[in-house]
Design a protein around this motif. Sequence first.
Motif, PDB file in Angstrom:
ATOM      1  N   ASP A 265       3.073  58.205  74.000  1.00  0.00           N
ATOM      2  CA  ASP A 265       4.122  59.096  73.842  1.00  0.00           C
ATOM      3  C   ASP A 265       5.577  58.204  73.439  1.00  0.00           C
ATOM      4  O   ASP A 265       5.517  57.245  73.565  1.00  0.00           O
ATOM      5  N   ALA A 266       6.527  59.219  73.094  1.00  0.00           N
ATOM      6  CA  ALA A 266       7.657  58.583  72.482  1.00  0.00           C
ATOM      7  C   ALA A 266       8.342  57.930  73.504  1.00  0.00           C
ATOM      8  O   ALA A 266       8.882  56.767  73.243  1.00  0.00           O
ATOM      9  N   ARG A 267       8.298  58.382  74.751  1.00  0.00           N
ATOM     10  CA  ARG A 267       9.173  57.395  75.905  1.00  0.00           C
ATOM     11  C   ARG A 267       8.518  55.925  76.117  1.00  0.00           C
ATOM     12  O   ARG A 267       9.250  55.209  76.098  1.00  0.00           O
ATOM     13  N   SER A 270       9.269  53.772  73.122  1.00  0.00           N
ATOM     14  CA  SER A 270      10.684  53.538  73.117  1.00  0.00           C
ATOM     15  C   SER A 270      11.056  52.280  74.141  1.00  0.00           C
ATOM     16  O   SER A 270      11.639  51.214  73.865  1.00  0.00           O
ATOM     17  N   ARG A 283      12.134  51.704  65.934  1.00  0.00           N
ATOM     18  CA  ARG A 283      11.892  52.336  66.988  1.00  0.00           C
ATOM     19  C   ARG A 283      11.794  53.930  66.584  1.00  0.00           C
ATOM     20  O   ARG A 283      10.909  54.691  66.938  1.00  0.00           O
ATOM     21  N   ASP A 284      13.086  54.445  65.757  1.00  0.00           N
ATOM     22  CA  ASP A 284      12.965  55.553  65.500  1.00  0.00           C
ATOM     23  C   ASP A 284      11.832  56.084  64.399  1.00  0.00           C
ATOM     24  O   ASP A 284      11.143  57.194  64.615  1.00  0.00           O
ATOM     25  N   CYS A 287       8.351  56.363  66.751  1.00  0.00           N
ATOM     26  CA  CYS A 287       8.445  57.671  67.259  1.00  0.00           C
ATOM     27  C   CYS A 287       8.418  59.014  66.465  1.00  0.00           C
ATOM     28  O   CYS A 287       7.821  59.685  66.922  1.00  0.00           O
ATOM     29  N   TRP A 288       8.980  58.894  65.404  1.00  0.00           N
ATOM     30  CA  TRP A 288       8.954  60.077  64.515  1.00  0.00           C
ATOM     31  C   TRP A 288       7.425  60.225  64.062  1.00  0.00           C
ATOM     32  O   TRP A 288       6.921  61.328  63.960  1.00  0.00           O
ATOM     33  N   ALA A 290       4.711  59.183  65.858  1.00  0.00           N
ATOM     34  CA  ALA A 290       4.015  59.403  67.028  1.00  0.00           C
ATOM     35  C   ALA A 290       4.078  60.903  67.184  1.00  0.00           C
ATOM     36  O   ALA A 290       2.961  61.715  67.618  1.00  0.00           O
ATOM     37  N   VAL A 291       5.244  61.625  67.199  1.00  0.00           N
ATOM     38  CA  VAL A 291       5.687  62.850  67.653  1.00  0.00           C
ATOM     39  C   VAL A 291       4.901  63.791  66.675  1.00  0.00           C
ATOM     40  O   VAL A 291       4.358  64.810  67.056  1.00  0.00           O
TER      41      VAL A 291
END
Length: 409
Positions: A265-267, A270, A283-284, A287-288, A290-291
């Motif tokens: 997950d994004a957390r 990060s 990092r962004d 996360c983009w 993965a979401v």
Amino acid sequence: MARPADKATATWVVRQLREAGFQALFAGGCVRDMLLGIRCNDYDIATDAVPDQVRALFGRVLLVGAKFGVTMVLHRGRKVEVTTFRSDLSYSDGRRPDGVRFSTPEEDARRRDFTINGMFYDPLDGRVIDFVGGRDDLRRRVLRTIGRADERFAEDYLRMLRAVRFSVRFGLRMDGGTARAVRRHAASIARISGERVFDELSKMITHPAAGRALELLAELGLARHVLPELFDPPELWARAADCAGKLARRGDLPLTLGAMMLELDARAISRRLRAWGASNDLRDAICWLAVRREGWRTAADARLCEFKRLQAGEHFRRLRTIWAIVERRETGGLTQARRIARRAGQIAPETINPPPLLTGEDLKRQIGLSEGKRLGRVLAELRDRQLDEEISTPREALELARRLVQGAD
């Protein structure tokens, strides 16, 4: 900004040192690469001249680590690292020696990490100087530490990751004693700074043999200490390594790392990337990706405005690549990947993210809307309809805005 040394510049530095009465030799990785017939992108020099003597001999010198005997000679836009032959004292921090003692070429060779990195080369007479058996190990395709493996790794535990990277990069078999020492000390990799670990891992996963490198990390017990999140449950690591292996030849770090971390997950992503000191941009990006990992199931049928927003994303091509790998793994085919590709190809580039037809100031001035949620909702609806290609002019947008406001009233 000075570029790394080429062979001609490094040879010039060696000649100047020798003419001044000092010993001077090519050292380390450049010698290994020459023996392997690999193009060398940087050349380091070892000498018995101490930093003050190097500075006195050359016009432009940076004392980048004088207490460790390290200087940087600048010559015609190139930089050449020149290090005094030395023996290292104890390593209390598991990274740098507490001190050094300037010494001889043989003692200098014996302080280094692996035999393949412990050789010298005299560029003036074309002679390899090998005190540690590195040349024989290259012939036998073996990676072996210099001296006792436990001691070499305790000096700097990052050497365990370097052992994996060198083995895979050069197609070497890891010596049994070296491999056993890695397994014994694997947990100690957690003592190394995240930035240094990430630097090594980045080099591994952007190399064509990344899949094998990740397998070896797991076999030696390092993987669960480098990326523990991918061992809960344990099968996550196998899927991550499989994805990375498929993508590594592209040399694209956000793509390969994004595929590896896709199921986190994004957390969690990060937290891990912060621990590694990765950039905010990376990092962004991860996360983009993965979401949106499950988007391959619905993207081909999504509303046009939603599809265009995906298309406008900086990492959409990477996302499509990852989607294709996941779809093939889960279904055995690429039906959705082909549909997504067809849909993306049918959209005119200038319609993907065009300038808004109206701004908030336009709406406040022409129909009297004030700042607030209502204004935001109207602007959002106008944008959706524009991307859906239902409206295409400011006039059409204004008429729609009036109808939306009247309908709300």
